[in-house]
Design a protein around this motif. Structure first.
Motif, PDB file in Angstrom:
ATOM      1  N   PRO A  56       0.765  -1.131  -0.150  1.00  0.00           N
ATOM      2  CA  PRO A  56       0.032   0.011   0.082  1.00  0.00           C
ATOM      3  C   PRO A  56       0.775   1.393  -0.135  1.00  0.00           C
ATOM      4  CG  PRO A  56      -0.005  -1.005   2.018  1.00  0.00           C
ATOM      5  CD  PRO A  56       0.664  -2.040   1.326  1.00  0.00           C
ATOM      6  N   ASP A  57       2.065   1.156   0.671  1.00  0.00           N
ATOM      7  CA  ASP A  57       2.921   2.401   0.587  1.00  0.00           C
ATOM      8  C   ASP A  57       3.950   2.362  -0.764  1.00  0.00           C
ATOM      9  OD1 ASP A  57       1.713   3.217   3.066  1.00  0.00           O
ATOM     10  OD2 ASP A  57       2.743   1.688   4.091  1.00  0.00           O
ATOM     11  N   GLY A  58       3.995   1.521  -1.516  1.00  0.00           N
ATOM     12  CA  GLY A  58       5.039   1.356  -2.556  1.00  0.00           C
ATOM     13  C   GLY A  58       5.016   2.458  -3.638  1.00  0.00           C
ATOM     14  N   VAL A  59       5.964   2.712  -4.234  1.00  0.00           N
ATOM     15  CA  VAL A  59       5.814   3.756  -5.247  1.00  0.00           C
ATOM     16  C   VAL A  59       6.288   3.231  -6.431  1.00  0.00           C
ATOM     17  CG1 VAL A  59       6.825   5.918  -5.948  1.00  0.00           C
ATOM     18  CG2 VAL A  59       6.347   5.574  -3.485  1.00  0.00           C
ATOM     19  N   MET A  60       5.507   3.444  -7.513  1.00  0.00           N
ATOM     20  CA  MET A  60       6.070   2.791  -8.728  1.00  0.00           C
ATOM     21  C   MET A  60       7.164   2.919  -9.325  1.00  0.00           C
ATOM     22  SD  MET A  60       4.365   0.396 -10.850  1.00  0.00           S
ATOM     23  CE  MET A  60       2.878   0.607 -10.543  1.00  0.00           C
ATOM     24  N   ASN A  61       7.972   1.772  -9.651  1.00  0.00           N
ATOM     25  CA  ASN A  61       9.424   2.054 -10.326  1.00  0.00           C
ATOM     26  C   ASN A  61      10.378   2.709  -9.014  1.00  0.00           C
ATOM     27  OD1 ASN A  61       8.644   1.286 -12.904  1.00  0.00           O
ATOM     28  ND2 ASN A  61       7.846   3.299 -13.200  1.00  0.00           N
ATOM     29  N   LYS A  62      10.179   2.177  -7.894  1.00  0.00           N
ATOM     30  CA  LYS A  62      11.111   2.911  -6.885  1.00  0.00           C
ATOM     31  C   LYS A  62      10.971   1.831  -5.833  1.00  0.00           C
ATOM     32  CE  LYS A  62      12.004   6.597  -3.805  1.00  0.00           C
ATOM     33  NZ  LYS A  62      11.651   8.107  -3.314  1.00  0.00           N
ATOM     34  N   THR A  63      12.243   1.537  -5.240  1.00  0.00           N
ATOM     35  CA  THR A  63      12.432   0.595  -4.212  1.00  0.00           C
ATOM     36  C   THR A  63      11.808   1.308  -2.827  1.00  0.00           C
ATOM     37  OG1 THR A  63      14.373  -0.338  -5.150  1.00  0.00           O
ATOM     38  CG2 THR A  63      13.820  -0.748  -2.985  1.00  0.00           C
ATOM     39  N   HIS A  64      10.934   0.704  -2.268  1.00  0.00           N
ATOM     40  CA  HIS A  64      10.306   1.020  -0.798  1.00  0.00           C
ATOM     41  C   HIS A  64      10.758   0.130   0.125  1.00  0.00           C
ATOM     42  CE1 HIS A  64       7.620   2.713   1.700  1.00  0.00           C
ATOM     43  NE2 HIS A  64       6.824   1.465   1.823  1.00  0.00           N
ATOM     44  N   PHE A  65      11.445   0.579   1.074  1.00  0.00           N
ATOM     45  CA  PHE A  65      11.845  -0.007   2.366  1.00  0.00           C
ATOM     46  C   PHE A  65      10.841  -0.123   3.517  1.00  0.00           C
ATOM     47  CE2 PHE A  65      16.832   0.883   2.272  1.00  0.00           C
ATOM     48  CZ  PHE A  65      16.901   0.802   0.797  1.00  0.00           C
ATOM     49  N   HIS A  66      10.955  -1.417   4.103  1.00  0.00           N
ATOM     50  CA  HIS A  66       9.808  -1.683   4.917  1.00  0.00           C
ATOM     51  C   HIS A  66      10.471  -1.690   6.502  1.00  0.00           C
ATOM     52  CE1 HIS A  66       6.615  -2.773   2.782  1.00  0.00           C
ATOM     53  NE2 HIS A  66       7.402  -2.638   1.735  1.00  0.00           N
ATOM     54  N   ASN A  67       9.781  -1.500   7.567  1.00  0.00           N
ATOM     55  CA  ASN A  67      10.336  -1.669   9.013  1.00  0.00           C
ATOM     56  C   ASN A  67       9.729  -2.558   9.649  1.00  0.00           C
ATOM     57  OD1 ASN A  67       7.594  -0.715   9.171  1.00  0.00           O
ATOM     58  ND2 ASN A  67       8.209   0.927  10.538  1.00  0.00           N
ATOM     59  N   SER A  68       8.868  -3.603   8.916  1.00  0.00           N
ATOM     60  CA  SER A  68       8.178  -4.639   9.487  1.00  0.00           C
ATOM     61  C   SER A  68       9.084  -5.690  10.580  1.00  0.00           C
ATOM     62  CB  SER A  68       7.126  -5.342   8.632  1.00  0.00           C
ATOM     63  OG  SER A  68       7.938  -5.852   7.480  1.00  0.00           O
ATOM     64  N   VAL A  69       8.361  -6.219  11.242  1.00  0.00           N
ATOM     65  CA  VAL A  69       9.197  -7.336  12.240  1.00  0.00           C
ATOM     66  C   VAL A  69       8.133  -8.485  12.327  1.00  0.00           C
ATOM     67  CG1 VAL A  69      10.596  -8.023  14.093  1.00  0.00           C
ATOM     68  CG2 VAL A  69      10.656  -5.629  13.146  1.00  0.00           C
ATOM     69  N   PHE A  70       8.600  -9.910  12.159  1.00  0.00           N
ATOM     70  CA  PHE A  70       7.693 -11.037  12.372  1.00  0.00           C
ATOM     71  C   PHE A  70       8.615 -11.893  13.228  1.00  0.00           C
ATOM     72  CE2 PHE A  70       6.257  -9.099   8.496  1.00  0.00           C
ATOM     73  CZ  PHE A  70       4.996  -9.019   8.511  1.00  0.00           C
ATOM     74  N   CYS A  71       7.766 -12.819  13.974  1.00  0.00           N
ATOM     75  CA  CYS A  71       8.586 -13.591  14.744  1.00  0.00           C
ATOM     76  C   CYS A  71       8.091 -15.047  14.892  1.00  0.00           C
ATOM     77  CB  CYS A  71       8.200 -13.029  16.396  1.00  0.00           C
ATOM     78  SG  CYS A  71       9.073 -14.125  17.827  1.00  0.00           S
ATOM     79  N   PHE A  72       8.878 -16.150  14.843  1.00  0.00           N
ATOM     80  CA  PHE A  72       8.350 -17.289  15.057  1.00  0.00           C
ATOM     81  C   PHE A  72       8.871 -18.067  16.233  1.00  0.00           C
ATOM     82  CE2 PHE A  72       8.666 -21.832  14.409  1.00  0.00           C
ATOM     83  CZ  PHE A  72       7.652 -22.156  13.529  1.00  0.00           C
ATOM     84  N   ASP A  73       8.122 -18.607  17.047  1.00  0.00           N
ATOM     85  CA  ASP A  73       8.292 -19.235  18.323  1.00  0.00           C
ATOM     86  C   ASP A  73       8.476 -20.884  18.220  1.00  0.00           C
ATOM     87  OD1 ASP A  73       8.683 -19.938  20.858  1.00  0.00           O
ATOM     88  OD2 ASP A  73       7.227 -18.632  21.746  1.00  0.00           O
ATOM     89  N   PHE A  74       9.605 -21.337  18.333  1.00  0.00           N
ATOM     90  CA  PHE A  74       9.524 -22.740  18.264  1.00  0.00           C
ATOM     91  C   PHE A  74       8.660 -23.434  19.160  1.00  0.00           C
ATOM     92  CE2 PHE A  74      13.196 -21.895  15.381  1.00  0.00           C
ATOM     93  CZ  PHE A  74      13.033 -22.862  14.462  1.00  0.00           C
ATOM     94  N   ASP A  75       8.665 -22.814  20.465  1.00  0.00           N
ATOM     95  CA  ASP A  75       7.932 -23.434  21.451  1.00  0.00           C
ATOM     96  C   ASP A  75       6.328 -23.592  21.386  1.00  0.00           C
ATOM     97  OD1 ASP A  75       9.998 -24.020  23.072  1.00  0.00           O
ATOM     98  OD2 ASP A  75      10.004 -22.035  24.034  1.00  0.00           O
ATOM     99  N   GLN A  76       5.976 -22.630  20.150  1.00  0.00           N
ATOM    100  CA  GLN A  76       4.377 -22.778  19.792  1.00  0.00           C
ATOM    101  C   GLN A  76       4.306 -22.513  18.583  1.00  0.00           C
ATOM    102  OE1 GLN A  76       2.125 -19.954  22.533  1.00  0.00           O
ATOM    103  NE2 GLN A  76       4.040 -19.160  23.022  1.00  0.00           N
ATOM    104  N   PRO A  77       4.816 -23.790  17.584  1.00  0.00           N
ATOM    105  CA  PRO A  77       4.995 -23.777  16.227  1.00  0.00           C
ATOM    106  C   PRO A  77       3.554 -23.488  15.486  1.00  0.00           C
ATOM    107  CG  PRO A  77       5.463 -25.806  17.008  1.00  0.00           C
ATOM    108  CD  PRO A  77       5.412 -25.004  18.248  1.00  0.00           C
ATOM    109  N   HIS A  78       2.389 -23.856  16.190  1.00  0.00           N
ATOM    110  CA  HIS A  78       1.116 -23.926  15.831  1.00  0.00           C
ATOM    111  C   HIS A  78       0.655 -22.684  15.420  1.00  0.00           C
ATOM    112  CE1 HIS A  78       0.799 -23.597  20.168  1.00  0.00           C
ATOM    113  NE2 HIS A  78      -0.250 -22.997  20.094  1.00  0.00           N
ATOM    114  N   ARG A  79       1.295 -21.624  16.109  1.00  0.00           N
ATOM    115  CA  ARG A  79       0.999 -20.271  16.075  1.00  0.00           C
ATOM    116  C   ARG A  79       1.437 -19.672  14.748  1.00  0.00           C
ATOM    117  NH1 ARG A  79       2.111 -16.531  21.187  1.00  0.00           N
ATOM    118  NH2 ARG A  79       0.615 -15.152  19.874  1.00  0.00           N
TER     119      ARG A  79
END
Length: 305
Positions: free
Chosen positions: A86-109
């Motif tokens: 949604p924030d991307g600009v056509m023909n221009k590289t757009h950087f992201h600040n997102s962070v995602f986490c995976f917990d091996f103790d709760q892999p079902h999540r």
């Protein structure tokens, strides 16, 4: 196979390699749409696990990953001409600040969103140390680094040393946590620096180290890294062309080291280097996973770590 990174270590020795694999999205034939699946490789049995979990579509290219305890964090990324951003600009590289986490103790999540970084970053250099995750470089705004407190789930800015020339250098590999001394070793403009995480102070270890921007492995007090023998390119193709260097980070001196096994593959200077115990190392090349042996002749007891 995508870029791997180590996790699940025993006594400082790598047992399992976690890696991501890119594939065409099942729901869209457009080549700009892809899915990222995560797997583990058991280095003893050489078995690859089933898909641990597919990243959400908001996780873009140019991400970096780091493991802390039984969790894996994937940070940043970028998109270019991606209609799903949604924030991307056509023909221009757009950087992201997102962070995602995976917990091996709760892999079902599966993968869950974590607090985003303060500033967007593409391919940041990340390292985990004492309950915090440090992200260096990768910003198109010149922001030096930022720190994530895992327990408090909060980010803060990390400032560079006052005497660091930000206009003529940048943080490059390696960035490693020197656990016995509670410091992060990082390469900045060819200089080896240390950030002491307890008192948040900086120290320049060596200003004259001919240090390429390459991955490295820290074994006890010795930093091992790969260098193209003629220093002309980013790739070397065999044990004859690829030099292994050893640098004592306590005594601040180079140590003699030599190959004990031969190989003939396409090796990037940016290949991730891992220690497998004794004299054994492993790196990821364009040809796959390569295991080799090297002898550090500068330490007693045959150089065995």
């Amino acid at each position: 196979m995508g870029r791997p990174f180590g996790t699940r270590e025993r006594d400082g020795v790598l047992e399992t390699l976690l890696f991501c694999a890119w594939r065409q999205s099942d729901s869209n034939s457009d080549p700009r749409y892809f899915s990222v699946d995560w797997h583990t490789l058991n280095l003893e049995t050489r078995e690859i696990s089933p898909n641990l979990g597919t990243m959400p579509p908001e996780a873009r290219q140019g991400t970096s990953a780091v493991a802390w305890l039984n969790r894996v964090y994937v940070l940043g990324g970028c998109c270019s001409r991606d209609p799903s951003c949604p924030d991307g600009v056509m023909n221009k590289t757009h950087f992201h600040n997102s962070v995602f986490c995976f917990d091996f103790d709760q892999p079902h999540r599966g993968w869950k969103a974590a607090p985003p970084m303060l500033f967007p970053r593409m391919n940041p250099i990340v390292v985990a140390a004492k309950g915090k995750i440090y992200a260096f470089g990768g910003s198109d705004f010149g922001h030096f680094a930022q720190v994530f407190d895992v327990s408090g789930s909060s980010w803060e800015v990390l400032s560079p040393p006052l005497d660091l020339d930000m206009d003529h250098g940048r943080v490059t590999y390696p960035v490693l946590f020197d656990s016995p001394r509670s410091r992060i070793l990082l390469n900045f403009g060819g200089h080896l620096n240390a950030y002491h995480v307890d008192d948040k102070s900086w120290e320049c270890i060596n200003e004259n180290l001919d240090f390429p921007p390459s991955e490295a492995a820290l074994v006890d007090n010795v930093l091992y890294y790969l260098v193209d023998e003629d220093l002309t390119g980013a790739y070397c193709f065999s044990d004859r062309e690829c030099s292994l260097k050893a640098y004592d980070v306590v005594e601040n001196k180079m140590l003699p080291v030599k190959w004990l096994s031969k190989f003939s593959v396409d090796v990037s200077n940016f290949s991730r280097l891992y220690h497998l115990g004794n004299d054994q190392f492993l790196f990821h090349s364009n040809a796959g996973i390569v295991r080799f042996m090297a002898l550090n002749e500068g330490i007693g007891d045959g150089g065995r770590q």
